[in-house]
Design a protein around this motif. Sequence first.
Motif, PDB file in Angstrom:
ATOM      1  N   UNK A  94      10.637   9.959 -22.831  1.00 32.96           N
ATOM      2  CA  UNK A  94      10.773   8.723 -23.600  1.00 32.96           C
ATOM      3  C   UNK A  94      10.753   9.013 -25.098  1.00 32.96           C
ATOM      4  N   UNK A  95      11.691   8.401 -25.830  1.00 29.97           N
ATOM      5  CA  UNK A  95      11.616   8.403 -27.284  1.00 29.97           C
ATOM      6  C   UNK A  95      12.676   9.176 -28.007  1.00 29.97           C
ATOM      7  N   UNK A  96      13.521   9.931 -27.308  1.00 31.66           N
ATOM      8  CA  UNK A  96      14.564  10.727 -27.948  1.00 31.66           C
ATOM      9  C   UNK A  96      15.868  10.546 -27.175  1.00 31.66           C
ATOM     10  N   UNK A  97      16.941  10.190 -27.895  1.00 30.67           N
ATOM     11  CA  UNK A  97      18.265  10.070 -27.282  1.00 30.67           C
ATOM     12  C   UNK A  97      19.029  11.348 -27.590  1.00 30.67           C
ATOM     13  N   UNK A  98      18.953  12.300 -26.692  1.00 28.84           N
ATOM     14  CA  UNK A  98      19.565  13.607 -26.899  1.00 28.84           C
ATOM     15  C   UNK A  98      20.226  14.032 -25.592  1.00 28.84           C
ATOM     16  N   UNK A  99      21.550  14.268 -25.579  1.00 27.21           N
ATOM     17  CA  UNK A  99      22.212  14.692 -24.337  1.00 27.21           C
ATOM     18  C   UNK A  99      21.586  15.932 -23.713  1.00 27.21           C
ATOM     19  N   UNK A 100      21.008  16.811 -24.549  1.00 24.24           N
ATOM     20  CA  UNK A 100      20.350  17.996 -24.001  1.00 24.24           C
ATOM     21  C   UNK A 100      19.132  17.606 -23.174  1.00 24.24           C
ATOM     22  N   UNK A 101      18.441  16.528 -23.562  1.00 27.60           N
ATOM     23  CA  UNK A 101      17.290  16.054 -22.797  1.00 27.60           C
ATOM     24  C   UNK A 101      17.751  15.454 -21.471  1.00 27.60           C
ATOM     25  N   UNK A 102      18.873  14.733 -21.496  1.00 29.55           N
ATOM     26  CA  UNK A 102      19.433  14.218 -20.243  1.00 29.55           C
ATOM     27  C   UNK A 102      19.689  15.366 -19.272  1.00 29.55           C
ATOM     28  N   UNK A 103      20.307  16.427 -19.794  1.00 26.00           N
ATOM     29  CA  UNK A 103      20.623  17.575 -18.949  1.00 26.00           C
ATOM     30  C   UNK A 103      19.351  18.248 -18.443  1.00 26.00           C
ATOM     31  N   UNK A 104      18.303  18.316 -19.275  1.00 23.96           N
ATOM     32  CA  UNK A 104      17.046  18.920 -18.832  1.00 23.96           C
ATOM     33  C   UNK A 104      16.461  18.149 -17.660  1.00 23.96           C
ATOM     34  N   UNK A 105      16.444  16.816 -17.771  1.00 28.20           N
ATOM     35  CA  UNK A 105      15.879  15.983 -16.704  1.00 28.20           C
ATOM     36  C   UNK A 105      16.619  16.232 -15.392  1.00 28.20           C
ATOM     37  N   UNK A 106      17.947  16.253 -15.458  1.00 26.03           N
ATOM     38  CA  UNK A 106      18.743  16.502 -14.254  1.00 26.03           C
ATOM     39  C   UNK A 106      18.483  17.906 -13.719  1.00 26.03           C
ATOM     40  N   UNK A 107      18.402  18.882 -14.625  1.00 29.66           N
ATOM     41  CA  UNK A 107      18.182  20.273 -14.213  1.00 29.66           C
ATOM     42  C   UNK A 107      16.816  20.464 -13.571  1.00 29.66           C
ATOM     43  N   UNK A 108      15.801  19.717 -14.023  1.00 32.44           N
ATOM     44  CA  UNK A 108      14.476  19.802 -13.412  1.00 32.44           C
ATOM     45  C   UNK A 108      14.544  19.354 -11.953  1.00 32.44           C
ATOM     46  N   UNK A 109      15.240  18.248 -11.695  1.00 33.95           N
ATOM     47  CA  UNK A 109      15.379  17.785 -10.312  1.00 33.95           C
ATOM     48  C   UNK A 109      16.141  18.804  -9.479  1.00 33.95           C
ATOM     49  N   UNK A 110      17.238  19.317 -10.014  1.00 36.13           N
ATOM     50  CA  UNK A 110      18.040  20.310  -9.307  1.00 36.13           C
ATOM     51  C   UNK A 110      17.203  21.553  -8.979  1.00 36.13           C
ATOM     52  N   UNK A 111      16.424  22.014  -9.959  1.00 35.24           N
ATOM     53  CA  UNK A 111      15.580  23.196  -9.747  1.00 35.24           C
ATOM     54  C   UNK A 111      14.503  22.933  -8.702  1.00 35.24           C
ATOM     55  N   UNK A 112      13.939  21.713  -8.696  1.00 28.98           N
ATOM     56  CA  UNK A 112      12.920  21.377  -7.708  1.00 28.98           C
ATOM     57  C   UNK A 112      13.459  21.438  -6.297  1.00 28.98           C
ATOM     58  N   UNK A 113      14.646  20.880  -6.074  1.00 30.70           N
ATOM     59  CA  UNK A 113      15.256  20.939  -4.748  1.00 30.70           C
ATOM     60  C   UNK A 113      15.544  22.379  -4.339  1.00 30.70           C
ATOM     61  N   UNK A 114      16.105  23.155  -5.251  1.00 31.03           N
ATOM     62  CA  UNK A 114      16.509  24.528  -4.903  1.00 31.03           C
ATOM     63  C   UNK A 114      15.296  25.431  -4.669  1.00 31.03           C
ATOM     64  N   UNK A 115      14.198  25.190  -5.403  1.00 34.60           N
ATOM     65  CA  UNK A 115      12.999  25.999  -5.208  1.00 34.60           C
ATOM     66  C   UNK A 115      12.415  25.798  -3.804  1.00 34.60           C
ATOM     67  N   UNK A 116      12.675  24.633  -3.209  1.00 34.35           N
ATOM     68  CA  UNK A 116      12.211  24.356  -1.849  1.00 34.35           C
ATOM     69  C   UNK A 116      13.140  24.955  -0.799  1.00 34.35           C
ATOM     70  N   UNK A 117      14.287  25.480  -1.236  1.00 30.60           N
ATOM     71  CA  UNK A 117      15.236  26.079  -0.311  1.00 30.60           C
ATOM     72  C   UNK A 117      16.412  25.194   0.038  1.00 30.60           C
TER      73      UNK A 117
END
Length: 426
Positions: free
Chosen positions: A136-159
């Motif tokens: 919350x608090x920053x409008x930055x496309x890089x932050x959007x990508x980080x949020x998506x990448x965190x979810x992607x990494x969480x799924x992949x870390x589980x296999x």
Amino acid sequence: MADRVAFVGPKGIPDYVPPQSAEFVTVRDGLTHAARLAGYSHIELPVVEDTRLFARGVGESTDVVSKEMYTFTDHGDRTLTLRPEGTAGVMRAVIEHGLDRGPLPVKLSYAGPFFRYERPQAGRYRQLQQVGLEAIGVDDPALDAEVIAVADAGFRALGLEDFRLEVTSLGDDTCRPHYRELLQDYLFTLPLDDQTRRRAEINPLRVLDDKRPEVREMTTGAPLMLDHLSPTAQAHFDKVLDHLGALGVPYVINARMVRGLDYYTKTTFEFVHDGLGAQSGIGGGGRYDGLMAQLGGQPLSGIGFGLGVDRTILALAAEGKTTNSAPRCDVFAVPLGDDAKATLVVIAQQLRAHGIRVDLAYGTRTAKSALKAADRSGAALALVLGDRDLANGTLEVKTLATGNQQTVAIHDSATHIRTALAVPAN
């Protein structure tokens, strides 16, 4: 004598019991760990909130608010609702506690139960378990990508492997009003039923999210937001896609995506697993730039997601996979006699103080039965102590995977076991 009543849990609200609960914990904690690695702090939210928070924040035209909320009046005549989602509650807490007046972005993650009244299906419950995060608090496309990448990494870390990320942009306040008019002009030419027409008047995007085949067929030619983005919104979306490409996060663009909540703007996304059939979503989220101001706070932007724990477990099962859930204990103690039990209870407590998980064969069991319990526990070691061992001041340490057994002095047993398990001394 009163009749015995066999109670069962409420419909659509699952229990998580051993041994399956171990997989639930592993999936929940695995998704949460991905957020921790990206610097998201934990926030614990109340399970109930003022009903108006969700009506205003989620949107009165959504199915969540109009059909699915568990709402009740308490003894103080206050209208409360079991939380159907996490973002509105997080925004309320951020505003109430002034977190938005400190360093930005405010990065928070949470996990727990959420409640929606709908027809229970596999992995789609009235009490659903989610892991979520908000930045919350920053409008930055890089932050959007980080949020998506965190979810992607969480799924992949589980296999998990056979899922896809669908992404779109829902525009901003420079282009959404014009698109709203275009979409309404199109929808009002269609033979919509009265309820769908009212929905088109309140929030026409909701009609594009209608799952009924006849409505989806009617709206095939509807104008799409992606074709009417302002230059600013288009540039924002292009940068998000560039960042996702640089991060190695694969995606497909879904121009018809709406999502089920009214607060989304700009970047919107969903993770889909086709192995789950029609209910294929395993998580999703997006940006909500006007939500904080709408709830009485500063006009700050935000982006977040909610990932379904139950849905992720089903997706893993669809791929024929299970998580590497940790056994419930490292050491299982087998006493052969009351004096031996008293000694092993003390040793167990000493080992637990060093972070070693220890269980014990309580009650009256034969040695054979107790050792079977040790095998079922998943422990690496069994401690076997009988009267003769106690008189000698020794106990037997058995490696359950191999059957190898070693005699160890009782006074030195804690050190020996820590070494065997590679656990450092405190």
